[in-house]
Every structure is written in structure tokens, then in C-alpha cells.
Design a protein around this motif. Sequence first.
Motif, PDB file in Angstrom:
ATOM      1  N   TYR A  48       0.826  -1.207   0.000  1.00  0.00           N
ATOM      2  CA  TYR A  48       0.000   0.000   0.000  1.00  0.00           C
ATOM      3  C   TYR A  48       0.864   1.261   0.000  1.00  0.00           C
ATOM      4  O   TYR A  48       0.539   2.250  -0.665  1.00  0.00           O
ATOM      5  CB  TYR A  48      -0.917   0.019   1.221  1.00  0.00           C
ATOM      6  CG  TYR A  48      -1.950  -1.087   1.273  1.00  0.00           C
ATOM      7  CD1 TYR A  48      -2.460  -1.655   0.108  1.00  0.00           C
ATOM      8  CD2 TYR A  48      -2.420  -1.565   2.496  1.00  0.00           C
ATOM      9  CE1 TYR A  48      -3.410  -2.662   0.163  1.00  0.00           C
ATOM     10  CE2 TYR A  48      -3.370  -2.574   2.563  1.00  0.00           C
ATOM     11  CZ  TYR A  48      -3.858  -3.128   1.395  1.00  0.00           C
ATOM     12  OH  TYR A  48      -4.806  -4.117   1.454  1.00  0.00           O
ATOM     13  N   LYS A  49       1.952   1.240   0.769  1.00  0.00           N
ATOM     14  CA  LYS A  49       2.833   2.408   0.839  1.00  0.00           C
ATOM     15  C   LYS A  49       3.381   2.755  -0.542  1.00  0.00           C
ATOM     16  O   LYS A  49       3.362   3.922  -0.953  1.00  0.00           O
ATOM     17  CB  LYS A  49       3.992   2.146   1.807  1.00  0.00           C
ATOM     18  CG  LYS A  49       3.612   2.141   3.270  1.00  0.00           C
ATOM     19  CD  LYS A  49       4.836   1.909   4.146  1.00  0.00           C
ATOM     20  CE  LYS A  49       4.466   1.953   5.624  1.00  0.00           C
ATOM     21  NZ  LYS A  49       5.653   1.748   6.500  1.00  0.00           N
ATOM     22  N   GLU A  50       3.841   1.752  -1.245  1.00  0.00           N
ATOM     23  CA  GLU A  50       4.398   1.969  -2.588  1.00  0.00           C
ATOM     24  C   GLU A  50       3.323   2.457  -3.554  1.00  0.00           C
ATOM     25  O   GLU A  50       3.541   3.395  -4.337  1.00  0.00           O
ATOM     26  CB  GLU A  50       5.028   0.672  -3.095  1.00  0.00           C
ATOM     27  CG  GLU A  50       5.681   0.809  -4.463  1.00  0.00           C
ATOM     28  CD  GLU A  50       6.305  -0.490  -4.927  1.00  0.00           C
ATOM     29  OE1 GLU A  50       6.709  -0.567  -6.108  1.00  0.00           O
ATOM     30  OE2 GLU A  50       6.390  -1.436  -4.113  1.00  0.00           O
ATOM     31  N   GLN A  51       2.147   1.827  -3.498  1.00  0.00           N
ATOM     32  CA  GLN A  51       1.059   2.220  -4.394  1.00  0.00           C
ATOM     33  C   GLN A  51       0.616   3.654  -4.121  1.00  0.00           C
ATOM     34  O   GLN A  51       0.360   4.427  -5.050  1.00  0.00           O
ATOM     35  CB  GLN A  51      -0.118   1.260  -4.224  1.00  0.00           C
ATOM     36  CG  GLN A  51       0.141  -0.150  -4.742  1.00  0.00           C
ATOM     37  CD  GLN A  51      -1.006  -1.097  -4.438  1.00  0.00           C
ATOM     38  OE1 GLN A  51      -1.789  -0.884  -3.513  1.00  0.00           O
ATOM     39  NE2 GLN A  51      -1.115  -2.170  -5.221  1.00  0.00           N
ATOM     40  N   LEU A  52       0.528   4.001  -2.839  1.00  0.00           N
ATOM     41  CA  LEU A  52       0.078   5.337  -2.461  1.00  0.00           C
ATOM     42  C   LEU A  52       1.065   6.397  -2.930  1.00  0.00           C
ATOM     43  O   LEU A  52       0.668   7.447  -3.461  1.00  0.00           O
ATOM     44  CB  LEU A  52      -0.100   5.395  -0.943  1.00  0.00           C
ATOM     45  CG  LEU A  52      -0.833   6.605  -0.348  1.00  0.00           C
ATOM     46  CD1 LEU A  52      -2.179   6.804  -1.023  1.00  0.00           C
ATOM     47  CD2 LEU A  52      -1.005   6.403   1.158  1.00  0.00           C
ATOM     48  N   GLN A  53       2.341   6.151  -2.749  1.00  0.00           N
ATOM     49  CA  GLN A  53       3.357   7.097  -3.202  1.00  0.00           C
ATOM     50  C   GLN A  53       3.297   7.279  -4.719  1.00  0.00           C
ATOM     51  O   GLN A  53       3.341   8.415  -5.221  1.00  0.00           O
ATOM     52  CB  GLN A  53       4.744   6.619  -2.789  1.00  0.00           C
ATOM     53  CG  GLN A  53       5.035   6.750  -1.310  1.00  0.00           C
ATOM     54  CD  GLN A  53       6.424   6.259  -0.957  1.00  0.00           C
ATOM     55  OE1 GLN A  53       7.038   5.495  -1.705  1.00  0.00           O
ATOM     56  NE2 GLN A  53       6.929   6.698   0.181  1.00  0.00           N
ATOM     57  N   ASN A  54       3.177   6.176  -5.436  1.00  0.00           N
ATOM     58  CA  ASN A  54       3.123   6.250  -6.900  1.00  0.00           C
ATOM     59  C   ASN A  54       1.878   6.986  -7.366  1.00  0.00           C
ATOM     60  O   ASN A  54       1.921   7.759  -8.337  1.00  0.00           O
ATOM     61  CB  ASN A  54       3.156   4.844  -7.506  1.00  0.00           C
ATOM     62  CG  ASN A  54       4.509   4.170  -7.348  1.00  0.00           C
ATOM     63  OD1 ASN A  54       5.521   4.845  -7.191  1.00  0.00           O
ATOM     64  ND2 ASN A  54       4.531   2.845  -7.376  1.00  0.00           N
ATOM     65  N   TRP A  55       0.761   6.740  -6.681  1.00  0.00           N
ATOM     66  CA  TRP A  55      -0.490   7.378  -7.072  1.00  0.00           C
ATOM     67  C   TRP A  55      -0.414   8.892  -6.884  1.00  0.00           C
ATOM     68  O   TRP A  55      -0.802   9.670  -7.769  1.00  0.00           O
ATOM     69  CB  TRP A  55      -1.634   6.789  -6.252  1.00  0.00           C
ATOM     70  CG  TRP A  55      -2.976   7.358  -6.604  1.00  0.00           C
ATOM     71  CD1 TRP A  55      -3.670   8.319  -5.942  1.00  0.00           C
ATOM     72  CD2 TRP A  55      -3.779   7.015  -7.753  1.00  0.00           C
ATOM     73  NE1 TRP A  55      -4.858   8.588  -6.578  1.00  0.00           N
ATOM     74  CE2 TRP A  55      -4.949   7.812  -7.693  1.00  0.00           C
ATOM     75  CE3 TRP A  55      -3.621   6.108  -8.803  1.00  0.00           C
ATOM     76  CZ2 TRP A  55      -5.953   7.727  -8.652  1.00  0.00           C
ATOM     77  CZ3 TRP A  55      -4.630   6.030  -9.765  1.00  0.00           C
ATOM     78  CH2 TRP A  55      -5.773   6.833  -9.684  1.00  0.00           C
ATOM     79  N   GLY A  75       1.285   3.636  10.587  1.00  0.00           N
ATOM     80  CA  GLY A  75       2.495   3.817   9.794  1.00  0.00           C
ATOM     81  C   GLY A  75       2.252   4.017   8.314  1.00  0.00           C
ATOM     82  O   GLY A  75       3.124   4.537   7.606  1.00  0.00           O
ATOM     83  N   LEU A  76       1.073   3.640   7.817  1.00  0.00           N
ATOM     84  CA  LEU A  76       0.823   3.741   6.378  1.00  0.00           C
ATOM     85  C   LEU A  76       0.829   5.185   5.909  1.00  0.00           C
ATOM     86  O   LEU A  76       1.454   5.520   4.897  1.00  0.00           O
ATOM     87  CB  LEU A  76      -0.513   3.070   6.027  1.00  0.00           C
ATOM     88  CG  LEU A  76      -0.990   3.223   4.571  1.00  0.00           C
ATOM     89  CD1 LEU A  76       0.067   2.732   3.592  1.00  0.00           C
ATOM     90  CD2 LEU A  76      -2.302   2.471   4.365  1.00  0.00           C
ATOM     91  N   ILE A  77       0.167   6.057   6.645  1.00  0.00           N
ATOM     92  CA  ILE A  77       0.045   7.442   6.190  1.00  0.00           C
ATOM     93  C   ILE A  77       1.394   8.154   6.208  1.00  0.00           C
ATOM     94  O   ILE A  77       1.604   9.133   5.477  1.00  0.00           O
ATOM     95  CB  ILE A  77      -0.998   8.210   7.042  1.00  0.00           C
ATOM     96  CG1 ILE A  77      -1.511   9.430   6.270  1.00  0.00           C
ATOM     97  CG2 ILE A  77      -0.434   8.610   8.389  1.00  0.00           C
ATOM     98  CD1 ILE A  77      -2.223   9.085   4.984  1.00  0.00           C
TER      99      ILE A  77
END
Length: 334
Positions: A151-158, A182-184
Motif C-alpha cells: 500500500y505504501k508503494e502504491q500510495l506514493q506512486n499514485w 504507519g501507512l500514512i
Amino acid sequence: MKLMNAAVFFILVPTLTSAFDPLSTSIFMGGAAVTWQLLSPHSWLKCSLLECCNMKDTLNLSVIKMDLDRKVFGQHLAIQIILRALSANMHFERPRKPLVMSFHGWTGTGKSFVSSVIAENLYRLDIPRRRFVHHFSTVLHFPHLSHVHLYKEQLQNWIRGNVSACPRSLFIFSEMDQMPHGLIDSIMPFLGYHEEINGVYYGKAIFIFLNNAGGDKVTEIALDYWRRLKRREEIPVKELQSLLAEEIFRNRNSGFFHSQLIQKNLIDYFVPFLPLEYKHVRECVREELRLQGHPEDEDLMTEIASAMTDYPSEERLYSIKGCKSVASRVTLSI
């Protein structure tokens, strides 16, 4: 390349139209002009019919204030903070950092509704700019604790991709109280004071977090003021914001539990949404009657508002659900 294409286009047009009669030539030229407008990346016609990123700030603060005052009840503190935040951000042609706001309060107090009002007023014209408003639901988009790294990688890319496409992008995160710890923090680099990150400028982006966590603290303070015979309008904004920051940082039922976003002061505004009183729920019922096309019914407004004002058990001062179920209650009662 764009200038060369344009030159070729207008050089060829007279040659192509010479074989047509005057009416056909007019139609052809009109169609060609429309086609050229639609092919241009930010033409007025394309942006009227389709969706274009609004590079200029066109948010009319007086209009959004009117919308909030007319449609949101009992949230003078929230409206005051939000208008000040938007005004300060829009004042700078190139803000030093993105605008980051965190909304806190019980369910049904207007957090989601206010974020939608901001989204509706952020872009030019009346056409919704859905491509530039990104809504993340924790339950829907981040359901599995075991996938946090993904999710962290996807969120950053998005975020990186969408801000690259449109600097004035709006990101709304709902159900922050259910966000994996930690995700946010993975988006922390985008929220700081940077000129650019790998060639991408993030200063015009807006981030809004919607959080039920902290709602009990807001209600506790509001109730304390009421019991001391003080008006809710007298609650000091700065003190409440400070208490909210401390509360959600220590609260395990918060997506900001021990978050670096709070430690590094990257959240610009903690916005309290106060619990709704009987008179505010009445206004919600009145507005819902109007939306459903029914005349005002004082008895019905009293009945629904009285039934929904249920906290604390003795005083029955506030509505635990806010105005969340007003629409369904009106529908069932008519």
C-alpha cells in the motif's frame, strides 16, 4: 512540435477548402476549428466539455463561505479554520508546502460533506473535475494489514503521478481511524517544505484527512463549556487544535498514532467538528425536507430532532449520529 503542427494545419487548410463551395468551406473551417480546440491541451472548449487541470486558482472564497454557511450546521469553528486555511494557501502563487487539514469529530457532523463542498468549488466551471479529486477509503483501498508495504508503494506512486499531471490535486482520506499504523507516514516526503521532489512540485496539492478519532475529546470540551454555562462559540480554537493533535497522536484507534506527520508538524490545521445539538439537527431535517421537495413541517422537525438528541443520557444535549440518518428518517416519515 506543437507550433510546427499548428503551422502545417493552417497552411493546408486553404488548399483543402479551395475545392469546396462556400457553405461546405464554412462547415469545414468550423469543424477544423473545433477539432483544433479539442486537440489543444488546455483550450477553453476542451476544458468546457471534458476535464482539464485548473492551473490557476479560481476558488471563490465568498461562494464557498456561502455554501458552508447555508448547508453546514453548528460548525462555526470548522468553517472559520477552513476558510482561513484556503485563503492563506490561495494567497501564494507558489505555496511552500501543500495544504494539509485533518477533520475530527463524531460521525454525521459534516466532515465528508465539507470536503465535498471544497472539491465542488475548487475547479473551474460547474463540471465536476473527478480526475483531480482523489478519494481514498481505508476500508476499501487498504483493507489488509499484511499488505501495508505494498500500500505504501502504491500510495506514493499514485500521489506522485497525479500531482505530476495536475499540481492542484485534491486528496481526501476517509476513515483515518481505521488506517493501518504507519501507512500514512509513507506520504510524508510530499507534505514537507520542498521546492520540488524529483522534478515534481507539490506545493499546490491539498490533502484532507477525515477522522472520527478525536471526536470524543471535542465533545468532552464542548460539554464542559455547556455545563459551565458558556457558549460553544467561546471555545478557543488554538487550544482545541493543540489538544486534538495530542489526542490523536496518543490514540491507538487513530491512523496518526505516533505519526511522523504530527511529530514533524506537517499537518497545518486540526479542524474540530463539534457535536450537533437539537437545534442543529432540526436544521438538517428542514434542509432534507427541502431537498426531497416537501414543505416545512415543524412537528416532524421536532419529532426527528428530539429522537436523535440522545447524549449524554441525562441531559440529551447532542446527537451521537449527528445528521447521519436524517435523510432516511424523513423518507420514512413522509
